[in-house]
Design an enzyme around this catalytic site. Structure first.
Site, PDB file in Angstrom:
ATOM      1  N   ASP A 160       0.123  -7.657   1.666  1.00  0.00           N
ATOM      2  CA  ASP A 160       0.531  -6.253   1.659  1.00  0.00           C
ATOM      3  C   ASP A 160       2.055  -6.107   1.635  1.00  0.00           C
ATOM      4  O   ASP A 160       2.615  -5.262   2.317  1.00  0.00           O
ATOM      5  CB  ASP A 160      -0.054  -5.509   2.864  1.00  0.00           C
ATOM      6  CG  ASP A 160      -0.050  -3.990   2.649  1.00  0.00           C
ATOM      7  OD1 ASP A 160       0.172  -3.554   1.505  1.00  0.00           O
ATOM      8  OD2 ASP A 160      -0.254  -3.253   3.634  1.00  0.00           O
ATOM      9  N   GLY A 163       3.434   6.339   8.145  1.00  0.00           N
ATOM     10  CA  GLY A 163       4.788   6.563   7.644  1.00  0.00           C
ATOM     11  C   GLY A 163       5.729   5.447   8.055  1.00  0.00           C
ATOM     12  O   GLY A 163       6.762   5.234   7.433  1.00  0.00           O
ATOM     13  N   ASN A 164       5.365   4.728   9.133  1.00  0.00           N
ATOM     14  CA  ASN A 164       6.135   3.548   9.542  1.00  0.00           C
ATOM     15  C   ASN A 164       5.817   2.338   8.673  1.00  0.00           C
ATOM     16  O   ASN A 164       6.525   1.327   8.730  1.00  0.00           O
ATOM     17  CB  ASN A 164       5.854   3.177  11.000  1.00  0.00           C
ATOM     18  CG  ASN A 164       6.716   3.942  11.988  1.00  0.00           C
ATOM     19  OD1 ASN A 164       6.197   4.726  12.779  1.00  0.00           O
ATOM     20  ND2 ASN A 164       8.020   3.744  11.934  1.00  0.00           N
ATOM     21  N   SER A 165       4.748   2.423   7.894  1.00  0.00           N
ATOM     22  CA  SER A 165       4.335   1.279   7.081  1.00  0.00           C
ATOM     23  C   SER A 165       5.471   0.812   6.183  1.00  0.00           C
ATOM     24  O   SER A 165       6.078   1.607   5.462  1.00  0.00           O
ATOM     25  CB  SER A 165       3.138   1.657   6.208  1.00  0.00           C
ATOM     26  OG  SER A 165       1.990   1.846   6.992  1.00  0.00           O
ATOM     27  N   GLY A 195      -8.956 -25.872  -4.191  1.00  0.00           N
ATOM     28  CA  GLY A 195     -10.217 -25.806  -4.914  1.00  0.00           C
ATOM     29  C   GLY A 195     -11.413 -26.253  -4.101  1.00  0.00           C
ATOM     30  O   GLY A 195     -12.250 -27.018  -4.594  1.00  0.00           O
ATOM     31  N   VAL A 196     -11.528 -25.777  -2.856  1.00  0.00           N
ATOM     32  CA  VAL A 196     -12.691 -26.089  -2.025  1.00  0.00           C
ATOM     33  C   VAL A 196     -13.134 -24.832  -1.290  1.00  0.00           C
ATOM     34  O   VAL A 196     -12.327 -23.941  -1.024  1.00  0.00           O
ATOM     35  CB  VAL A 196     -12.391 -27.195  -0.977  1.00  0.00           C
ATOM     36  CG1 VAL A 196     -12.221 -28.539  -1.631  1.00  0.00           C
ATOM     37  CG2 VAL A 196     -11.172 -26.837  -0.138  1.00  0.00           C
ATOM     38  N   HIS A 242       0.808  -1.219   0.000  1.00  0.00           N
ATOM     39  CA  HIS A 242       0.000   0.000   0.000  1.00  0.00           C
ATOM     40  C   HIS A 242       0.842   1.269   0.000  1.00  0.00           C
ATOM     41  O   HIS A 242       0.338   2.350  -0.308  1.00  0.00           O
ATOM     42  CB  HIS A 242      -0.994   0.001   1.176  1.00  0.00           C
ATOM     43  CG  HIS A 242      -0.386   0.301   2.513  1.00  0.00           C
ATOM     44  ND1 HIS A 242      -0.097  -0.680   3.441  1.00  0.00           N
ATOM     45  CD2 HIS A 242      -0.034   1.470   3.106  1.00  0.00           C
ATOM     46  CE1 HIS A 242       0.399  -0.131   4.534  1.00  0.00           C
ATOM     47  NE2 HIS A 242       0.457   1.176   4.349  1.00  0.00           N
ATOM     48  N   ILE A 257     -14.478 -23.854   2.318  1.00  0.00           N
ATOM     49  CA  ILE A 257     -14.428 -24.525   3.621  1.00  0.00           C
ATOM     50  C   ILE A 257     -14.926 -23.613   4.719  1.00  0.00           C
ATOM     51  O   ILE A 257     -14.981 -22.397   4.570  1.00  0.00           O
ATOM     52  CB  ILE A 257     -12.987 -24.998   3.945  1.00  0.00           C
ATOM     53  CG1 ILE A 257     -12.006 -23.824   3.835  1.00  0.00           C
ATOM     54  CG2 ILE A 257     -12.576 -26.143   3.041  1.00  0.00           C
ATOM     55  CD1 ILE A 257     -10.589 -24.175   4.234  1.00  0.00           C
TER      56      ILE A 257
END
Length: 473
Positions: A135, A206-208, A264-265, A105, A267
């Site tokens: 992310d 800003g720490n992201s 492919g299930v 992001h 659940i």
């Protein structure tokens, strides 16, 4: 008395030694560690060109004395002219040849990405690959000399209470260090692959994308999110665990994209009622609510199967299964053990690729209708699907099952989450086309000594299992 004094003295000595050990475990300063790793932490600035807006839209009554003023103000506004915006974030270098990790992001939709190093040097970065699911983004810069970098540590070794350091560019203030502890582990926020370390080290906007270090200077997390009512740090921050990040980074570095295994299930977790209805002793495992076209269907997985083991590992719940499947190599053939009709069945399934599957629209429900008069059962007024109901509820033309027309808010069905408009397609793992079919399944469950009956319910096309009591009223 002398004997007592001896033991008191020994106890006092032990307490002094314990305090000394604890004081050694708590560093007097983080300065040496911060100095060691600072050159590998970077500030990230992004630049993006966005379409201009129409500016403020003032609804001024015609003839108002302010009409001319506001019209002149709007005429001077930028209007539709494009404008450039910028954003700030953090990251860290993971190799001497310039690979940098940050949050997706932070750089999403950016036209230009600039990396500022602790020395003040700036370099432009290119995107190698991104993974919105975790992310995480991988960037690359070209430097004329080897860069200082940091290594990933084993996030599974982090214990609640361990000291950690967070570094980054909070609120655009430049390089900053904050210290705290691991507050909790294995936190999940909203993603399928979430495995967050919670920390009280100050993390702000800003720490992201910045690193969370252990006391050995190893990265055990990527600072991603905070929980806050005001947008600032209140001591609840989340860092994506390094053992998730390293797998993503390795794939982005090799392929430029992620390649996750796909079973492919559809659940869902088991609860005590569902487990009892199936004859299971506990709620471990993941029940299959749907089997679209894919690897699982090709291998013989059925709706209502409970996946108890995947590739030799016991399945605790749906979250654990999703993460394990995603971390398994695409194309690998794995052994999957399912619980079916009172016994276990072992299947061999060759995994597909999740990213490919997500690009294909889900198929509609291919079932026929069989209209019957509405009837009351299990606290619900039920009606088989009719063309009119199918159109009203936006069901497929071939939808089959029982529609909940009304529901008693005091009923167990309402308490378990059923609502008007839900479609019940199965009971006791058998198809329903009329209310009499459901009554037959209820009678069979009672005769078999079952306390509950398992229903397959669809809402908005999404299936889930619900267990309702079938005890005599």
């Amino acid at each position: 008395m002398a004997h007592r004094a001896f033991w008191l003295g020994l106890l006092a000595t032990a307490m002094i030694l314990l305090q000394a050990i604890q004081s050694q475990a708590r560093p007097d300063s983080f300065a040496d560690l911060a100095e060691e790793i600072s050159n590998s932490v970077v500030n990230i600035t992004t630049s993006t060109v966005v379409a201009g807006n129409q500016g403020p839209n003032f609804n001024i009554p015609e003839g108002s004395p302010f009409e001319d003023f506001f019209r002149e103000f709007q005429d001077r506004s930028p209007g539709d002219r494009p404008r450039r915006t910028s954003a700030l974030g953090s990251g860290f270098v993971i190799s001497e040849d310039g690979y940098i990790v940050t949050n997706n992001h932070v750089i999403e939709r950016a036209d230009e990405i600039f990396i500022e190093f602790f020395s003040g040097e700036e370099l432009e970065a290119k995107v190698v690959g991104t993974d919105p699911s975790t992310d995480i983004a991988l960037l690359k810069v070209e430097a004329d000399k080897p860069l200082e970098y940091v290594n990933f540590g084993d996030s599974d070794m982090a214990r609640v209470g361990d000291w950690v350091l967070a570094m980054g560019n909070p609120l655009g203030q430049g390089f900053s260090v904050s210290a705290g502890i691991v507050s909790a582990r294995n936190r999940a926020l909203s993603g399928s692959y979430d495995d967050y370390i919670q920390t009280d080290a100050a993390i702000n906007r800003g720490n992201s994308g910045g690193p969370l270090f252990n006391m050995d200077g190893e990265v055990i997390g990527v600072n991603t999110a905070i929980l806050s009512p005001n947008g600032g740090s209140i001591g609840i921050g989340f860092s994506m665990a390094s053992n998730v990040v390293t797998r993503v980074v390795d794939q982005l570095r090799e392929f430029g994209e992620t390649r996750r295994g796909w079973l492919g299930v559809r659940i869902q977790d088991l609860d005590e009622d569902v487990a009892e209805a199936l004859g299971l002793d506990n709620t471990k495992g993941a029940i299959v609510a749907g089997v679209p076209e894919g690897p699982a269907k090709d291998a013989g997985v059925l709706q209502g199967d409970v996946i108890v083991t995947f590739d030799g590992v016991d399945v605790e719940n749906t979250g654990a299964l999703v993460r394990q499947v995603g971390n398994t190599e695409v194309g690998k053939t794995v052994r999957v053990v399912v619980f079916r009709e009172g016994k276990t069945v072992t299947l061999k399934i060759k995994l597909g690729r999740r990213e490919d599957a997500e690009a294909i629209p889900a198929a509609g429900n291919e079932e026929d209708n069989a209209p019957v008069e509405p009837q009351s059962l299990l606290g619900m007024m039920l009606s088989p699907v009719t063309p009119e109901l199918a159109a009203e509820l936006e069901l497929s033309d071939s939808a089959e099952g029982l529609v909940v027309m009304q529901i008693d808010e005091a009923s167990e069905a309402f308490e378990k989450g059923l609502r008007r408009g839900d479609l019940i397609t199965e009971a006791g793992q058998q198809q329903l086309s009329r209310v009499g079919d459901l009554q037959d399944r209820v009678d069979e469950a009672r005769e078999g000594g079952r306390k509950s009956l398992l229903l397959l319910v669809r809402r908005g096309g999404e299936p889930r299992f619900v267990a309702l009591s079938v005890s005599e009223e």
